[in-house]
Design an enzyme around this catalytic site. Structure first.
Site, PDB file in Angstrom:
ATOM      1  N   SER A   1       0.841  -1.200   0.000  1.00 35.64           N
ATOM      2  CA  SER A   1       0.000   0.000   0.000  1.00 35.64           C
ATOM      3  C   SER A   1       0.874   1.247   0.000  1.00 35.64           C
ATOM      4  CB  SER A   1      -0.878   0.009   1.258  1.00 35.64           C
ATOM      5  OG  SER A   1      -0.037   0.211   2.380  1.00 35.64           O
ATOM      6  N   LYS A   2       0.221   2.363  -0.227  1.00 33.02           N
ATOM      7  CA  LYS A   2       0.943   3.635  -0.213  1.00 33.02           C
ATOM      8  C   LYS A   2       1.594   3.840   1.152  1.00 33.02           C
ATOM      9  CE  LYS A   2       0.164   8.630  -0.686  1.00 33.02           C
ATOM     10  NZ  LYS A   2       1.347   8.920   0.047  1.00 33.02           N
ATOM     11  N   ARG A   3       0.883   3.401   2.192  1.00 32.53           N
ATOM     12  CA  ARG A   3       1.392   3.574   3.555  1.00 32.53           C
ATOM     13  C   ARG A   3       2.741   2.871   3.740  1.00 32.53           C
ATOM     14  NH1 ARG A   3      -1.616   1.950   8.148  1.00 32.53           N
ATOM     15  NH2 ARG A   3      -3.500   1.883   6.908  1.00 32.53           N
TER      16      ARG A   3
ATOM     17  N   ASP B   1       5.305   5.099   2.274  1.00 30.67           N
ATOM     18  CA  ASP B   1       5.559   6.281   3.113  1.00 30.67           C
ATOM     19  C   ASP B   1       6.414   5.905   4.318  1.00 30.67           C
ATOM     20  OD1 ASP B   1       4.075   7.735   1.393  1.00 30.67           O
ATOM     21  OD2 ASP B   1       2.252   7.768   2.630  1.00 30.67           O
TER      22      ASP B   1
END
Ligand code: GLU
Length: 491
Positions: free
Chosen positions: A258-260, A263
């Site tokens: 995921s994008k998380r 990040d």
């Protein structure tokens, strides 16, 4: 029949690399068979629509060289290629199913449905609008023709009439047969109250009308497959081939990337920059060829140990048989390693055309550019590493303190003086390697110490490209100045 495949993203934000891999595998499947790769924008969910997404998708595909043969921008004889522009097509197809008695109008208000849902929950069940309870709701099956005509003046949806007691089996080329009992399915909405089709309906109708031969998409759509089959069957259409690609997994632990994750661990999950907080592979210094190569390896191999493939090699080698069933783990270090291989192999002149490289060389004499790029090229994992690798062009701002302290114990002054002397008096003033090494030998001076002294005084620390090549780039004046500065510094 020629192969026709489609990439059908919804414009709900930037294109995740999972989506980009789906586009790539579709493209490869088309190219390998000499077929067509179609881009279709599935923009029927107005609530999730995000401005700029379609443009982003087109730009990302272009950057990667995955160019559609048909799509909203270039057109084609199966257009329009944006679902929002095909509303009337879906409406007439839904009408067709109503006429055949395989779909019906439903007039239930959101409140009624939500009450029914709450009630089911209280009973410990999942609410399903279907064969067992459809006659308890307000729809064209439960009310009279006259009432239906009246109700059609207000809001309504069109639902598929799922026949109970059937076993639905669909074949997926990667996973084999997928079987579901129709009793488990609800009467899926085909047309929503805003007049737009649902994903399931528009997707099936368009795949049929666009003569799609193979549907290649992410595994997350596998549960929808039986519903799609029911829609094909309702129309009496033959299904295309289905291939559901394995998930891309987090670098460690369970679940989908995921994008998380990006990040948290500092890697990109999008090909291009989306907003100021979301950089892409491009902005982080990746070459499109290496990203495409990396994505191809996420769930596919050619049956050998080979891992380096250009897009045109992939076009020939790709085969659905090489796709794995299990999830493919994302590995940023591997992506960087591939990028490093690509950068090492790219022509120096092509690297010099990259903005980021040109910017760093600004202010440095043009005739030196090629030499500098050649010197550091094989040390780059991303183009952004160039800045750090050519930091030797500027006078060192600070010196590696620990290394300097260690050096001082061994008294590097005679070495530094010798370097100064050699550079000053050598005809080929930068080519001091041989005389310096000969001197060191005659003085019994360890070569390691000589190299450390030279490196520290020129670069400020002990890492970096070949130090004699650095001398050649810097030139006599700069070297003499830096040696002097360093002598003063350690005194
Ligand atoms: N619009 C769907 C998506 O964004 C497409 C799924 C499919 O390819 O059928 O994933």
């Amino acid at each position: 029949m020629t192969t026709r495949v489609r990439f059908a993203p919804s414009p709900t934000g930037p294109l995740h690399i999972g989506g980009l891999r789906t586009a790539l595998f579709n493209y490869l499947e088309a190219k390998k068979e000499g077929g067509a790769f179609i881009l279709r924008i599935e923009d029927t969910d107005q609530n999730r629509y995000i401005k700029g997404s379609e443009e982003y998708i087109q730009k990302a595909l272009k950057w990667c060289g995955i160019n559609p043969d048909e799509g909203p921008k270039i057109g084609g004889k199966y257009g329009p290629y944006r679902q929002s522009e095909r509303k009337t097509i879906y409406k007439s197809h839904a009408q067709n199913l109503i006429d055949k008695g395989l779909a019906y109008y439903a007039f239930d208000s959101p409140e009624i449905l939500s009450q029914a849902r709450d009630q089911a929950e209280k009973n410990g069940e999942t609410f399903k609008y279907g064969s067992l309870n459809r006659m308890n709701f307000k729809n064209s099956l439960s009310i009279s023709e006259l009432e239906t005509q009246k109700a059609l003046k207000g809001d309504y949806v069109i639902r598929l009439k799922v026949i109970p007691g059937e076993r639905i089996t669909v074949f997926d080329r990667i996973r084999g047969n997928v079987t579901v009992e129709s009793d488990l399915l609800d009467d899926k909405i085909l047309i929503k109250s805003d007049g737009m089709p649902t994903y399931h309906f528009a997707n099936v109708v368009d795949d049929k009308l666009m003569d799609i031969t193979s549907v290649v998409r992410g595994e997350e759509w596998l549960p929808s497959l039986p519903v799609h089959k029911l829609i094909y069957d309702a129309f009496g259409w033959k299904t295309p081939d289905f291939m559901h690609l394995p998930l891309i997994l987090k670098p460690s632990g369970k679940g989908k990337l995921s994008k998380r994750d990006g990040d948290k661990e500092g890697f990109p999950v999008y090909p291009l920059k989306w907003d100021k907080n979301t950089q892409g592979f491009k902005e982080l210094g990746f070459l499109p060829g290496s990203l495409v190569n990396y994505l191809a390896l996420l769930g596919w191999n050619d049956g050998t140990e080979n891992e380096i493939f250009t897009l045109s090699e992939l076009e020939k080698k790709f085969s659905i048989n090489g796709i794995q069933k299990g999830g493919a783990r994302f590995d940023y270090e591997k992506a960087k390693w591939l990028n490093h291989k690509y950068i090492s192999n790219i022509k120096t002149s092509d690297l010099l055309n990259k903005n980021i490289i040109r910017c760093e060389l600004d202010g440095c004499p043009g005739e030196k550019h090629e030499e500098i790029v050649r010197l550091v090229k094989e040390r780059l994992y991303t183009l952004n590493d160039f800045k750090k690798e050519v930091s030797f062009l500027k006078d060192p701002k600070r010196f590696d303190e620990k290394a300097v302290e260690k050096l001082k114990i061994k008294n590097p002054l005679p070495i530094l003086n010798k370097i100064h002397f050699l550079v000053k008096n050598n005809d080929d003033s930068f080519n001091i390697k041989i005389p310096l090494f000969e001197w060191a030998k005659s003085e019994n001076m360890p070569l390691g110490l000589v190299m450390q002294s030279l490196r520290l005084c020129l670069i400020g620390d002990l890492t970096g490209p070949d130090v004699f090549a650095v001398c050649s780039v810097l030139g006599k004046g700069v070297i003499l100045k830096r040696v002097k500065n360093f002598i003063n510094y350690i005194k």
